[in-house]
Write an enzyme that holds these catalytic residues in place. Structure first.
Site, PDB file in Angstrom:
ATOM      1  N   ASP A  12       0.911  -1.170  -0.153  1.00  0.00           N
ATOM      2  CA  ASP A  12      -0.013  -0.123  -0.077  1.00  0.00           C
ATOM      3  C   ASP A  12       0.876   1.251   0.014  1.00  0.00           C
ATOM      4  OD1 ASP A  12      -1.997   1.541   0.225  1.00  0.00           O
ATOM      5  OD2 ASP A  12      -2.763   1.103   2.086  1.00  0.00           O
ATOM      6  N   ASP A 106      -2.762   2.536  -6.187  1.00  0.00           N
ATOM      7  CA  ASP A 106      -1.659   2.426  -4.960  1.00  0.00           C
ATOM      8  C   ASP A 106      -1.822   1.267  -4.114  1.00  0.00           C
ATOM      9  OD1 ASP A 106      -4.300   3.090  -4.020  1.00  0.00           O
ATOM     10  OD2 ASP A 106      -3.686   4.837  -2.733  1.00  0.00           O
ATOM     11  N   GLU A 107      -2.343   0.288  -4.433  1.00  0.00           N
ATOM     12  CA  GLU A 107      -2.228  -1.055  -3.557  1.00  0.00           C
ATOM     13  C   GLU A 107      -2.601  -2.175  -4.375  1.00  0.00           C
ATOM     14  OE1 GLU A 107      -5.124  -1.803  -0.565  1.00  0.00           O
ATOM     15  OE2 GLU A 107      -6.365  -0.289  -1.208  1.00  0.00           O
TER      16      GLU A 107
END
Length: 356
Positions: A12, A106-107
């Protein structure tokens, strides 16, 4: 059930959008930054850690964010830049495994059960990935390492920012038991409040409840909760998962019956949904409106186009056109939701609509 424990990493990025802006504009470093709408209208797409210290969060209305942090600096989002960096990070992942399940720009989950580079452990792989992300992008990432996706995702949030948390199989149930249930993925504010009324605050409290009791209070959601409280999650990492929909919904503390207030509430839901749409990197052709009346009767309306929804204004306008014929609503509205589906780009995975 998997006989040999998997080795799962959840990566993350730390305050991704805001960190990119602070990286590229040195004058923003150390300042509270919000990526998103203007101060007067819109929602926060992302907040720097300096802004989060004041209680500023993503999907928060901009006016609320400014009240909490008067010195907040708003930056126009650059989603094409975030998407390019996301592809760069994903290329790093691909050096270690083909089993990559993106959740957003983003993860992502990674299954590293096969130690491709003979590094010796999933923790070593996660540390090397984090080091490469920092070296190649000048951004930091946090990692959770465990034997399933549920615990890995919880762990990645444990030592943020720029941290790592490893939960081996023998310690999974105790780790889950120590956490507040509001941190569990899928337990939104409404469900967390219901659990609190029932005396459930932590994973340990949840574990004390029988499956029959959970089914009586939470219906089909009970099986997930029963397993989660025991650190059980057999879902595999699904590479190239097909995106289905992304959106947002909001349950109101008091029912809305004024048409102007309902339209204003829909605009806020559309803003929050568009933040998630942009974060996912996906586009779709169908907009679905969800309206739950005061008597709990739920109405859905959908409209599809020949081309993908281009921008926030188009998305909001379609939602408003679906809402207009339903007004006024007898007894008022207790929930509004707006979702985009018929995804035409599958490069980026998306998250389901979650309560705000």
């Amino acid at each position: 059930m998997c006989s040999v424990p998997r080795k799962i990493i959840h990566i993350d990025m730390d305050a991704f959008f805001a960190s990119v802006e602070q990286r590229d504009a040195p004058e923003l470093r150390g300042r509270p930054v919000a990526v998103g709408g203007a101060r007067a209208r819109g929602v926060v797409a992302a907040a720097s850690y300096e802004a989060r210290a004041f209680g500023v969060r993503s999907a928060m209305p901009s006016v609320t964010a400014v009240r909490r942090c008067p010195d907040l600096v708003f930056v126009k989002p650059r989603f094409e830049v975030y998407a390019a960096i996301s592809r760069q990070i994903r290329a790093i992942f691909a050096d270690y495994t083909d089993l990559i399940e993106p959740l957003s720009l983003d993860e992502a989950y990674l299954d590293v059960s096969e130690d491709r580079h003979a590094l010796g452990s999933a923790q070593a792989i996660a540390e090397q990935i984090r080091a490469r992300i920092k070296a190649e992008t000048q951004l930091t990432a946090s990692a959770g390492v465990s034997y399933n996706k549920f615990i890995a995702k919880l762990a990645s949030d444990q030592n943020k920012p720029d941290g790592i948390c490893v939960i081996p199989p023998g310690k999974g149930p105790a780790f889950v038991g120590s956490l507040p249930v509001k941190r569990f993925h899928g337990v939104g504010p409404v469900t967390a409040a219901k659990m609190a009324r029932l005396g459930i605050e932590t994973g340990a409290d949840l574990r004390e409840r029988s499956i029959d009791w959970l089914r009586a209070h939470f219906g089909s959601y009970a099986d997930y909760l029963y397993g989660a409280a025991r650190g059980i999650d057999d879902r595999p990492v699904r590479a190239h998962r097909q995106a289905k929909s992304v959106g947002a919904e909001r349950t109101f503390e008091t029912n809305l019956d004024d048409p102007a207030a309902i339209r204003e509430a829909l605009a806020r839901v559309a803003d929050a949904a568009w933040v998630r749409i942009e974060r996912s990197g996906a586009r779709g052709r169908t907009v679905t409106l969800k309206v739950r009346r005061a008597d709990f009767h739920t109405i859905t309306r959908a409209k599809s186009g020949l081309v993908p929804i281009a921008d926030r204004a188009h998305f909001t306008a379609v939602g408003e056109s679906l809402l207009a014929p339903l007004l006024p609503v007898a007894g008022g509205i207790r929930l509004l939701g707006l979702t985009m589906s018929a995804i035409v780009r599958d490069e980026e995975d998306v998250q389901p609509a979650l309560p705000l």
